[in-house]
Design a protein around this motif. Structure first.
Motif, PDB file in Angstrom:
ATOM      1  N   GLN A 190       0.810  -1.207   0.000  1.00 54.54           N
ATOM      2  CA  GLN A 190       0.000   0.000   0.000  1.00 54.54           C
ATOM      3  C   GLN A 190       0.849   1.266   0.000  1.00 54.54           C
ATOM      4  O   GLN A 190       0.350   2.343  -0.295  1.00 54.54           O
ATOM      5  CB  GLN A 190      -0.928   0.012   1.223  1.00 54.54           C
ATOM      6  N   ASN A 191       2.122   1.109   0.364  1.00 52.54           N
ATOM      7  CA  ASN A 191       3.000   2.278   0.397  1.00 52.54           C
ATOM      8  C   ASN A 191       3.135   2.884  -0.993  1.00 52.54           C
ATOM      9  O   ASN A 191       3.235   2.165  -1.995  1.00 52.54           O
ATOM     10  CB  ASN A 191       4.387   1.901   0.928  1.00 52.54           C
ATOM     11  N   GLN A 192       3.170   4.177  -1.055  1.00 49.56           N
ATOM     12  CA  GLN A 192       3.324   4.875  -2.317  1.00 49.56           C
ATOM     13  C   GLN A 192       4.725   5.471  -2.407  1.00 49.56           C
ATOM     14  O   GLN A 192       5.233   6.012  -1.431  1.00 49.56           O
ATOM     15  CB  GLN A 192       2.279   5.994  -2.443  1.00 49.56           C
ATOM     16  N   SER A 193       5.332   5.348  -3.579  1.00 49.11           N
ATOM     17  CA  SER A 193       6.656   5.930  -3.761  1.00 49.11           C
ATOM     18  C   SER A 193       6.558   7.446  -3.693  1.00 49.11           C
ATOM     19  O   SER A 193       5.537   8.050  -4.050  1.00 49.11           O
ATOM     20  CB  SER A 193       7.241   5.501  -5.113  1.00 49.11           C
ATOM     21  N   VAL A 194       7.619   8.065  -3.223  1.00 50.39           N
ATOM     22  CA  VAL A 194       7.648   9.510  -3.024  1.00 50.39           C
ATOM     23  C   VAL A 194       8.737  10.117  -3.893  1.00 50.39           C
ATOM     24  O   VAL A 194       9.891   9.671  -3.855  1.00 50.39           O
ATOM     25  CB  VAL A 194       7.904   9.858  -1.540  1.00 50.39           C
ATOM     26  N   TYR A 285      15.413   5.670  -3.714  1.00 41.43           N
ATOM     27  CA  TYR A 285      15.019   6.427  -2.523  1.00 41.43           C
ATOM     28  C   TYR A 285      13.789   5.802  -1.883  1.00 41.43           C
ATOM     29  O   TYR A 285      12.816   5.460  -2.572  1.00 41.43           O
ATOM     30  CB  TYR A 285      14.719   7.884  -2.896  1.00 41.43           C
ATOM     31  N   VAL A 286      13.836   5.637  -0.564  1.00 41.53           N
ATOM     32  CA  VAL A 286      12.666   5.209   0.213  1.00 41.53           C
ATOM     33  C   VAL A 286      12.572   6.093   1.453  1.00 41.53           C
ATOM     34  O   VAL A 286      13.581   6.545   1.982  1.00 41.53           O
ATOM     35  CB  VAL A 286      12.749   3.723   0.628  1.00 41.53           C
ATOM     36  N   ARG A 287      11.351   6.319   1.898  1.00 46.98           N
ATOM     37  CA  ARG A 287      11.155   7.208   3.052  1.00 46.98           C
ATOM     38  C   ARG A 287      11.702   6.600   4.333  1.00 46.98           C
ATOM     39  O   ARG A 287      12.308   7.289   5.151  1.00 46.98           O
ATOM     40  CB  ARG A 287       9.670   7.542   3.213  1.00 46.98           C
ATOM     41  N   GLU A 288      11.465   5.300   4.530  1.00 41.42           N
ATOM     42  CA  GLU A 288      11.940   4.621   5.731  1.00 41.42           C
ATOM     43  C   GLU A 288      12.491   3.254   5.348  1.00 41.42           C
ATOM     44  O   GLU A 288      11.980   2.605   4.428  1.00 41.42           O
ATOM     45  CB  GLU A 288      10.812   4.467   6.756  1.00 41.42           C
ATOM     46  N   LEU A 289      13.527   2.842   6.071  1.00 38.63           N
ATOM     47  CA  LEU A 289      14.167   1.572   5.765  1.00 38.63           C
ATOM     48  C   LEU A 289      14.554   0.877   7.059  1.00 38.63           C
ATOM     49  O   LEU A 289      15.248   1.450   7.903  1.00 38.63           O
ATOM     50  CB  LEU A 289      15.422   1.797   4.909  1.00 38.63           C
ATOM     51  N   GLY A 295      20.334  -4.274  12.472  1.00 40.31           N
ATOM     52  CA  GLY A 295      19.779  -3.635  13.657  1.00 40.31           C
ATOM     53  C   GLY A 295      19.677  -2.129  13.564  1.00 40.31           C
ATOM     54  O   GLY A 295      19.780  -1.438  14.573  1.00 40.31           O
ATOM     55  N   TYR A 296      19.482  -1.597  12.345  1.00 38.86           N
ATOM     56  CA  TYR A 296      19.394  -0.154  12.174  1.00 38.86           C
ATOM     57  C   TYR A 296      18.088   0.221  11.486  1.00 38.86           C
ATOM     58  O   TYR A 296      17.503  -0.577  10.740  1.00 38.86           O
ATOM     59  CB  TYR A 296      20.568   0.381  11.343  1.00 38.86           C
ATOM     60  N   ALA A 297      17.674   1.454  11.713  1.00 40.63           N
ATOM     61  CA  ALA A 297      16.517   2.029  11.028  1.00 40.63           C
ATOM     62  C   ALA A 297      16.934   3.364  10.425  1.00 40.63           C
ATOM     63  O   ALA A 297      17.633   4.146  11.065  1.00 40.63           O
ATOM     64  CB  ALA A 297      15.352   2.216  11.993  1.00 40.63           C
ATOM     65  N   MET A 298      16.499   3.600   9.181  1.00 40.89           N
ATOM     66  CA  MET A 298      16.871   4.815   8.474  1.00 40.89           C
ATOM     67  C   MET A 298      15.630   5.547   8.004  1.00 40.89           C
ATOM     68  O   MET A 298      14.618   4.927   7.675  1.00 40.89           O
ATOM     69  CB  MET A 298      17.746   4.502   7.261  1.00 40.89           C
ATOM     70  N   LYS A 299      15.737   6.854   7.941  1.00 34.06           N
ATOM     71  CA  LYS A 299      14.718   7.681   7.317  1.00 34.06           C
ATOM     72  C   LYS A 299      15.364   8.467   6.184  1.00 34.06           C
ATOM     73  O   LYS A 299      16.481   8.944   6.307  1.00 34.06           O
ATOM     74  CB  LYS A 299      14.092   8.629   8.350  1.00 34.06           C
ATOM     75  N   GLY A 300      14.615   8.580   5.097  1.00 37.87           N
ATOM     76  CA  GLY A 300      15.166   9.265   3.934  1.00 37.87           C
ATOM     77  C   GLY A 300      16.372   8.531   3.372  1.00 37.87           C
ATOM     78  O   GLY A 300      17.389   9.140   3.065  1.00 37.87           O
ATOM     79  N   ALA A 301      16.274   7.203   3.239  1.00 39.64           N
ATOM     80  CA  ALA A 301      17.411   6.386   2.798  1.00 39.64           C
ATOM     81  C   ALA A 301      17.589   6.503   1.287  1.00 39.64           C
ATOM     82  O   ALA A 301      16.641   6.354   0.518  1.00 39.64           O
ATOM     83  CB  ALA A 301      17.207   4.933   3.193  1.00 39.64           C
ATOM     84  N   LYS A 347       9.787   2.044  -3.654  1.00 38.78           N
ATOM     85  CA  LYS A 347      11.031   2.780  -3.907  1.00 38.78           C
ATOM     86  C   LYS A 347      10.865   3.681  -5.131  1.00 38.78           C
ATOM     87  O   LYS A 347      10.118   3.382  -6.066  1.00 38.78           O
ATOM     88  CB  LYS A 347      12.197   1.809  -4.131  1.00 38.78           C
ATOM     89  N   THR A 348      11.557   4.800  -5.098  1.00 39.63           N
ATOM     90  CA  THR A 348      11.614   5.702  -6.242  1.00 39.63           C
ATOM     91  C   THR A 348      12.979   5.557  -6.888  1.00 39.63           C
ATOM     92  O   THR A 348      13.999   5.570  -6.199  1.00 39.63           O
ATOM     93  CB  THR A 348      11.405   7.165  -5.807  1.00 39.63           C
ATOM     94  N   VAL A 349      13.014   5.397  -8.195  1.00 45.00           N
ATOM     95  CA  VAL A 349      14.266   5.147  -8.906  1.00 45.00           C
ATOM     96  C   VAL A 349      14.507   6.269  -9.915  1.00 45.00           C
ATOM     97  O   VAL A 349      13.627   6.609 -10.710  1.00 45.00           O
ATOM     98  CB  VAL A 349      14.247   3.783  -9.636  1.00 45.00           C
ATOM     99  N   TYR A 350      15.702   6.835  -9.853  1.00 40.55           N
ATOM    100  CA  TYR A 350      16.130   7.858 -10.814  1.00 40.55           C
ATOM    101  C   TYR A 350      17.310   7.315 -11.599  1.00 40.55           C
ATOM    102  O   TYR A 350      18.220   6.699 -11.030  1.00 40.55           O
ATOM    103  CB  TYR A 350      16.558   9.142 -10.101  1.00 40.55           C
ATOM    104  N   LYS A 351      17.304   7.539 -12.893  1.00 38.93           N
ATOM    105  CA  LYS A 351      18.413   7.129 -13.759  1.00 38.93           C
ATOM    106  C   LYS A 351      19.142   8.400 -14.207  1.00 38.93           C
ATOM    107  O   LYS A 351      18.533   9.334 -14.717  1.00 38.93           O
ATOM    108  CB  LYS A 351      17.921   6.346 -14.966  1.00 38.93           C
ATOM    109  N   VAL A 352      20.456   8.400 -13.999  1.00 39.28           N
ATOM    110  CA  VAL A 352      21.260   9.591 -14.296  1.00 39.28           C
ATOM    111  C   VAL A 352      22.501   9.186 -15.079  1.00 39.28           C
ATOM    112  O   VAL A 352      23.092   8.131 -14.822  1.00 39.28           O
ATOM    113  CB  VAL A 352      21.692  10.314 -12.993  1.00 39.28           C
ATOM    114  N   GLU A 353      22.872  10.003 -16.048  1.00 40.85           N
ATOM    115  CA  GLU A 353      24.123   9.810 -16.781  1.00 40.85           C
ATOM    116  C   GLU A 353      25.005  11.028 -16.552  1.00 40.85           C
ATOM    117  O   GLU A 353      24.528  12.154 -16.506  1.00 40.85           O
ATOM    118  CB  GLU A 353      23.857   9.603 -18.276  1.00 40.85           C
TER     119      GLU A 353
END
Length: 357
Positions: A190-194, A285-289, A295-301, A347-353
Protein backbone atom coordinates in the motif's frame (compact mmCIF):
# COMPACT_ATOMS: atom_id res chain seq x y z
CA UNK A 1 75.07 -22.97 37.38
CA UNK A 2 74.22 -26.08 35.33
CA UNK A 3 74.53 -26.27 31.56
CA UNK A 4 70.76 -26.69 31.25
CA UNK A 5 70.23 -23.34 32.96
CA UNK A 6 72.89 -21.65 30.85
CA UNK A 7 71.41 -22.84 27.56
CA UNK A 8 67.63 -22.49 27.67
CA UNK A 9 65.84 -24.23 24.84
CA UNK A 10 64.29 -21.90 22.24
CA UNK A 11 60.98 -23.45 21.23
CA UNK A 12 60.73 -21.26 18.14
CA UNK A 13 63.85 -22.97 16.81
CA UNK A 14 61.96 -26.26 16.92
CA UNK A 15 59.21 -24.98 14.62
CA UNK A 16 59.72 -25.50 10.88
CA UNK A 17 59.67 -22.44 8.62
CA UNK A 18 56.21 -23.13 7.11
CA UNK A 19 54.65 -23.16 10.59
CA UNK A 20 56.38 -19.92 11.56
CA UNK A 21 55.12 -18.30 8.37
CA UNK A 22 51.59 -19.35 9.27
CA UNK A 23 52.02 -17.72 12.68
CA UNK A 24 53.35 -14.49 11.21
CA UNK A 25 50.61 -14.52 8.58
CA UNK A 26 48.03 -14.21 11.37
CA UNK A 27 49.69 -11.05 12.70
CA UNK A 28 49.00 -8.97 9.55
CA UNK A 29 49.91 -5.66 11.22
CA UNK A 30 52.94 -4.32 9.36
CA UNK A 31 54.22 -2.30 12.32
CA UNK A 32 54.30 -5.37 14.59
CA UNK A 33 55.91 -7.46 11.87
CA UNK A 34 58.63 -4.85 11.33
CA UNK A 35 59.46 -5.10 15.03
CA UNK A 36 59.65 -8.88 14.70
CA UNK A 37 62.26 -8.39 11.98
CA UNK A 38 64.69 -7.20 14.64
CA UNK A 39 64.30 -10.26 16.87
CA UNK A 40 66.56 -12.67 14.99
CA UNK A 41 68.14 -13.38 11.63
CA UNK A 42 65.69 -16.20 11.09
CA UNK A 43 62.70 -13.91 11.62
CA UNK A 44 64.31 -11.33 9.34
CA UNK A 45 64.59 -13.92 6.57
CA UNK A 46 61.03 -15.25 6.93
CA UNK A 47 58.88 -12.15 7.44
CA UNK A 48 59.63 -10.58 4.02
CA UNK A 49 58.10 -13.72 2.48
CA UNK A 50 54.63 -12.96 3.87
CA UNK A 51 51.97 -12.35 1.23
CA UNK A 52 49.36 -10.57 3.39
CA UNK A 53 49.88 -7.44 5.48
CA UNK A 54 47.85 -4.60 6.94
CA UNK A 55 49.19 -1.06 7.32
CA UNK A 56 47.44 1.21 9.80
CA UNK A 57 48.51 4.83 9.68
CA UNK A 58 47.62 6.82 12.78
CA UNK A 59 47.06 10.55 13.04
CA UNK A 60 50.44 12.17 13.77
CA UNK A 61 50.66 14.00 17.04
CA UNK A 62 51.73 17.60 16.62
CA UNK A 63 54.42 19.00 18.87
CA UNK A 64 52.41 22.17 19.33
CA UNK A 65 49.63 20.13 20.96
CA UNK A 66 52.02 19.00 23.70
CA UNK A 67 53.29 22.53 24.20
CA UNK A 68 49.78 23.90 24.63
CA UNK A 69 48.95 21.11 27.07
CA UNK A 70 51.98 22.02 29.17
CA UNK A 71 50.91 25.67 29.18
CA UNK A 72 47.51 24.71 30.54
CA UNK A 73 48.78 22.31 33.21
CA UNK A 74 51.80 24.20 34.48
CA UNK A 75 52.59 24.45 38.17
CA UNK A 76 52.35 28.25 38.38
CA UNK A 77 49.48 30.13 40.05
CA UNK A 78 45.97 30.34 38.58
CA UNK A 79 46.32 33.97 37.47
CA UNK A 80 49.41 33.23 35.41
CA UNK A 81 47.75 30.14 33.94
CA UNK A 82 44.72 32.17 32.95
CA UNK A 83 46.84 34.86 31.28
CA UNK A 84 48.88 32.26 29.41
CA UNK A 85 45.77 30.45 28.26
CA UNK A 86 44.01 33.63 27.10
CA UNK A 87 46.92 35.46 25.46
CA UNK A 88 49.28 32.69 24.34
CA UNK A 89 47.59 29.29 24.11
CA UNK A 90 44.40 30.37 22.33
CA UNK A 91 46.18 32.56 19.75
CA UNK A 92 48.55 29.66 19.07
CA UNK A 93 45.60 27.35 18.55
CA UNK A 94 44.01 29.86 16.19
CA UNK A 95 47.21 30.21 14.14
CA UNK A 96 47.62 26.45 14.07
CA UNK A 97 44.04 26.06 12.84
CA UNK A 98 44.67 28.59 10.05
CA UNK A 99 47.83 26.76 9.03
CA UNK A 100 45.95 23.45 8.84
CA UNK A 101 43.21 25.05 6.73
CA UNK A 102 45.81 26.53 4.41
CA UNK A 103 47.59 23.21 4.11
CA UNK A 104 44.36 21.39 3.31
CA UNK A 105 43.27 23.97 0.76
CA UNK A 106 46.59 24.12 -1.10
CA UNK A 107 47.18 20.37 -1.19
CA UNK A 108 45.68 18.70 -4.28
CA UNK A 109 45.55 15.40 -2.49
CA UNK A 110 46.12 15.38 1.26
CA UNK A 111 46.41 11.60 1.29
CA UNK A 112 49.79 11.87 -0.46
CA UNK A 113 51.21 12.79 2.94
CA UNK A 114 50.82 9.12 3.80
CA UNK A 115 52.98 7.88 0.92
CA UNK A 116 56.24 7.97 2.87
CA UNK A 117 54.65 5.84 5.61
CA UNK A 118 53.52 3.30 3.05
CA UNK A 119 57.00 3.18 1.52
CA UNK A 120 58.58 2.83 4.95
CA UNK A 121 56.67 -0.38 5.64
CA UNK A 122 56.45 -1.83 2.14
CA UNK A 123 60.22 -1.88 1.63
CA UNK A 124 60.34 -4.78 4.12
CA UNK A 125 57.83 -6.94 2.22
CA UNK A 126 58.75 -8.00 -1.30
CA UNK A 127 56.10 -10.67 -1.92
CA UNK A 128 52.88 -8.98 -0.77
CA UNK A 129 49.78 -10.23 -2.59
CA UNK A 130 47.04 -8.90 -0.31
CA UNK A 131 47.35 -5.47 1.29
CA UNK A 132 44.96 -3.52 3.46
CA UNK A 133 45.73 0.14 4.16
CA UNK A 134 43.87 2.05 6.86
CA UNK A 135 44.09 5.84 6.91
CA UNK A 136 43.15 8.16 9.79
CA UNK A 137 39.54 9.27 9.80
CA UNK A 138 38.93 12.97 9.28
CA UNK A 139 35.56 12.82 10.99
CA UNK A 140 32.57 13.33 8.76
CA UNK A 141 34.66 13.89 5.63
CA UNK A 142 31.75 14.23 3.26
CA UNK A 143 28.35 15.55 4.09
CA UNK A 144 27.45 17.55 7.16
CA UNK A 145 24.28 18.33 9.05
CA UNK A 146 22.20 17.41 5.97
CA UNK A 147 23.83 13.97 5.68
CA UNK A 148 24.17 12.52 9.19
CA UNK A 149 24.92 9.10 7.73
CA UNK A 150 27.01 8.44 4.63
CA UNK A 151 28.87 5.30 3.62
CA UNK A 152 30.40 4.38 0.28
CA UNK A 153 32.55 1.80 -1.43
CA UNK A 154 34.29 1.99 -4.81
CA UNK A 155 36.11 -0.40 -7.14
CA UNK A 156 38.88 0.71 -9.48
CA UNK A 157 40.86 -0.57 -12.40
CA UNK A 158 42.71 2.05 -14.41
CA UNK A 159 39.75 4.28 -13.52
CA UNK A 160 36.55 4.14 -11.48
CA UNK A 161 34.50 1.07 -12.40
CA UNK A 162 31.81 0.79 -9.75
CA UNK A 163 30.68 2.73 -6.71
CA UNK A 164 27.85 2.28 -4.22
CA UNK A 165 26.77 5.07 -1.84
CA UNK A 166 24.33 4.76 1.05
CA UNK A 167 22.98 7.93 2.70
CA UNK A 168 20.25 8.60 5.24
CA UNK A 169 18.76 11.67 6.90
CA UNK A 170 18.55 9.77 10.20
CA UNK A 171 20.26 6.58 11.33
CA UNK A 172 19.30 4.83 14.56
CA UNK A 173 20.36 1.62 16.22
CA UNK A 174 17.52 -0.81 16.86
CA UNK A 175 17.32 -4.15 18.60
CA UNK A 176 18.78 -6.89 16.41
CA UNK A 177 15.82 -8.95 15.25
CA UNK A 178 17.27 -10.70 12.21
CA UNK A 179 14.98 -13.45 10.84
CA UNK A 180 12.35 -12.60 13.46
CA UNK A 181 10.70 -9.53 11.88
CA UNK A 182 8.41 -9.97 8.89
CA UNK A 183 6.92 -7.19 6.86
CA UNK A 184 3.15 -6.96 6.60
CA UNK A 185 2.75 -7.59 2.86
CA UNK A 186 -0.63 -5.77 2.66
CA UNK A 187 0.83 -2.66 4.27
CA UNK A 188 4.00 -3.12 2.25
CA UNK A 189 2.18 -2.90 -1.09
CA UNK A 190 0.00 0.00 0.00
CA UNK A 191 3.00 2.28 0.40
CA UNK A 192 3.32 4.87 -2.32
CA UNK A 193 6.66 5.93 -3.76
CA UNK A 194 7.65 9.51 -3.02
CA UNK A 195 9.37 11.79 -5.51
CA UNK A 196 12.24 13.91 -4.28
CA UNK A 197 11.93 17.67 -4.67
CA UNK A 198 14.30 19.39 -7.09
CA UNK A 199 16.33 20.82 -4.19
CA UNK A 200 16.63 17.40 -2.51
CA UNK A 201 17.68 15.80 -5.77
CA UNK A 202 20.28 18.52 -6.43
CA UNK A 203 21.68 18.05 -2.91
CA UNK A 204 22.10 14.33 -3.51
CA UNK A 205 23.76 14.90 -6.87
CA UNK A 206 26.27 17.22 -5.18
CA UNK A 207 27.36 14.71 -2.55
CA UNK A 208 27.41 11.93 -5.17
CA UNK A 209 29.87 14.00 -7.21
CA UNK A 210 31.86 14.73 -4.04
CA UNK A 211 32.16 11.02 -3.22
CA UNK A 212 33.20 10.16 -6.77
CA UNK A 213 35.83 12.92 -6.88
CA UNK A 214 37.18 11.90 -3.46
CA UNK A 215 37.45 8.29 -4.55
CA UNK A 216 39.24 9.27 -7.77
CA UNK A 217 41.68 11.44 -5.82
CA UNK A 218 42.59 8.55 -3.53
CA UNK A 219 43.14 6.32 -6.52
CA UNK A 220 46.69 7.72 -6.50
CA UNK A 221 47.36 5.68 -3.36
CA UNK A 222 46.28 2.53 -5.18
CA UNK A 223 48.67 3.43 -7.99
CA UNK A 224 51.48 3.73 -5.45
CA UNK A 225 50.66 0.32 -3.98
CA UNK A 226 50.66 -1.28 -7.44
CA UNK A 227 54.04 0.30 -8.18
CA UNK A 228 55.69 -0.72 -4.90
CA UNK A 229 54.22 -4.26 -4.76
CA UNK A 230 54.91 -6.13 -8.03
CA UNK A 231 53.18 -9.27 -6.73
CA UNK A 232 50.05 -7.48 -5.49
CA UNK A 233 46.77 -9.28 -6.26
CA UNK A 234 44.26 -7.60 -3.95
CA UNK A 235 44.26 -4.16 -2.32
CA UNK A 236 41.85 -2.41 0.04
CA UNK A 237 42.09 1.15 1.37
CA UNK A 238 39.72 2.32 4.08
CA UNK A 239 39.50 4.88 6.87
CA UNK A 240 39.51 4.09 10.57
CA UNK A 241 35.82 5.00 10.94
CA UNK A 242 34.88 2.68 8.04
CA UNK A 243 32.97 5.43 6.26
CA UNK A 244 34.49 4.57 2.90
CA UNK A 245 36.45 1.83 1.14
CA UNK A 246 38.41 1.58 -2.10
CA UNK A 247 39.28 -1.84 -3.48
CA UNK A 248 41.02 -3.51 -6.39
CA UNK A 249 41.01 -7.17 -7.35
CA UNK A 250 43.52 -9.11 -9.42
CA UNK A 251 42.06 -8.33 -12.86
CA UNK A 252 41.63 -4.68 -11.94
CA UNK A 253 45.22 -4.42 -10.69
CA UNK A 254 46.41 -6.03 -13.91
CA UNK A 255 44.45 -3.48 -15.94
CA UNK A 256 45.94 -0.57 -13.96
CA UNK A 257 49.47 -1.97 -14.19
CA UNK A 258 49.18 -2.37 -17.97
CA UNK A 259 47.89 1.19 -18.29
CA UNK A 260 50.73 2.57 -16.17
CA UNK A 261 53.36 0.63 -18.11
CA UNK A 262 52.00 1.70 -21.49
CA UNK A 263 51.70 5.38 -20.57
CA UNK A 264 54.93 5.56 -18.52
CA UNK A 265 53.34 7.64 -15.78
CA UNK A 266 55.65 10.08 -14.01
CA UNK A 267 55.58 10.59 -10.26
CA UNK A 268 53.63 13.84 -10.67
CA UNK A 269 51.07 12.15 -12.92
CA UNK A 270 50.61 9.34 -10.41
CA UNK A 271 49.81 11.85 -7.67
CA UNK A 272 47.08 13.55 -9.70
CA UNK A 273 43.41 12.75 -9.41
CA UNK A 274 42.30 10.08 -11.85
CA UNK A 275 39.78 11.42 -14.34
CA UNK A 276 36.21 10.31 -13.70
CA UNK A 277 34.92 8.37 -16.74
CA UNK A 278 31.44 8.61 -18.25
CA UNK A 279 29.12 7.25 -15.60
CA UNK A 280 25.70 5.64 -15.49
CA UNK A 281 23.92 5.60 -12.15
CA UNK A 282 20.66 4.63 -10.52
CA UNK A 283 19.45 6.42 -7.41
CA UNK A 284 17.01 4.54 -5.15
CA UNK A 285 15.02 6.43 -2.52
CA UNK A 286 12.67 5.21 0.21
CA UNK A 287 11.15 7.21 3.05
CA UNK A 288 11.94 4.62 5.73
CA UNK A 289 14.17 1.57 5.76
CA UNK A 290 14.42 -1.16 8.39
CA UNK A 291 17.62 -3.24 8.43
CA UNK A 292 16.64 -6.07 10.76
CA UNK A 293 19.89 -8.06 10.53
CA UNK A 294 22.15 -5.05 11.07
CA UNK A 295 19.78 -3.64 13.66
CA UNK A 296 19.39 -0.15 12.17
CA UNK A 297 16.52 2.03 11.03
CA UNK A 298 16.87 4.81 8.47
CA UNK A 299 14.72 7.68 7.32
CA UNK A 300 15.17 9.26 3.93
CA UNK A 301 17.41 6.39 2.80
CA UNK A 302 19.16 6.89 -0.53
CA UNK A 303 21.18 4.18 -2.26
CA UNK A 304 23.16 5.06 -5.38
CA UNK A 305 24.63 2.45 -7.72
CA UNK A 306 27.24 3.87 -10.10
CA UNK A 307 29.17 2.16 -12.86
CA UNK A 308 31.45 3.20 -15.68
CA UNK A 309 29.59 3.56 -18.97
CA UNK A 310 32.32 1.44 -20.59
CA UNK A 311 31.22 -1.67 -18.68
CA UNK A 312 28.71 -4.06 -20.18
CA UNK A 313 25.18 -2.71 -19.84
CA UNK A 314 22.94 -4.43 -17.33
CA UNK A 315 19.33 -3.94 -18.40
CA UNK A 316 17.82 -5.26 -15.18
CA UNK A 317 17.96 -2.54 -12.55
CA UNK A 318 18.25 -4.97 -9.64
CA UNK A 319 21.17 -6.84 -11.19
CA UNK A 320 22.76 -3.49 -11.96
CA UNK A 321 22.70 -2.62 -8.26
CA UNK A 322 24.03 -6.00 -7.15
CA UNK A 323 26.78 -5.84 -9.78
CA UNK A 324 27.90 -2.44 -8.52
CA UNK A 325 27.91 -3.69 -4.94
CA UNK A 326 30.40 -6.41 -5.81
CA UNK A 327 29.18 -8.99 -3.26
CA UNK A 328 30.69 -8.95 0.19
CA UNK A 329 33.21 -6.26 -0.75
CA UNK A 330 30.50 -3.68 -0.11
CA UNK A 331 30.16 -4.65 3.53
CA UNK A 332 27.25 -6.14 5.46
CA UNK A 333 25.36 -2.87 5.91
CA UNK A 334 25.47 -1.93 2.23
CA UNK A 335 24.62 -5.48 1.18
CA UNK A 336 21.55 -5.62 3.43
CA UNK A 337 20.43 -2.13 2.35
CA UNK A 338 20.72 -3.20 -1.29
CA UNK A 339 18.63 -6.31 -0.68
CA UNK A 340 15.93 -4.45 1.22
CA UNK A 341 15.64 -1.50 -1.16
CA UNK A 342 15.61 -3.80 -4.20
CA UNK A 343 12.55 -5.69 -2.94
CA UNK A 344 10.62 -2.58 -1.95
CA UNK A 345 7.63 -1.73 -4.16
CA UNK A 346 7.50 1.85 -2.88
CA UNK A 347 11.03 2.78 -3.91
CA UNK A 348 11.61 5.70 -6.24
CA UNK A 349 14.27 5.15 -8.91
CA UNK A 350 16.13 7.86 -10.81
CA UNK A 351 18.41 7.13 -13.76
CA UNK A 352 21.26 9.59 -14.30
CA UNK A 353 24.12 9.81 -16.78
CA UNK A 354 27.24 11.86 -16.14
CA UNK A 355 29.96 12.84 -18.59
CA UNK A 356 33.65 12.39 -17.89
CA UNK A 357 35.45 15.15 -15.96
Amino acid sequence: MSDSCQQEEDYFDLLPDPILLLVFDKVLDAKSLCRCLLVSKRFASLIPQLDSISIKIGTPRKKSDGALRKLRTGSSNNLVNTLICQFIAKPLQFLQHLAMMKSDSTSENGDLNYVHWMTKYLKNFSEVRFLQLELPSRGSEIGGKDTPFLKWTAEFGKELQRCVILQANSFEKRENTCNSTKIDEEEFHQNQSVLLSNDDLKTRIIWIITCVVTASARHSLLKKLVTDCPELRNAVITDSSKQWKLSMKEDQIRELRNEMNSSSCSASQMSQRTCVPDLVMRLYYVRELELACSGYAMKGATLVAIRSASLAEERDGDSFLKGCLGGREGGELLAEAAREITRRTDKTVYKVEMSSF
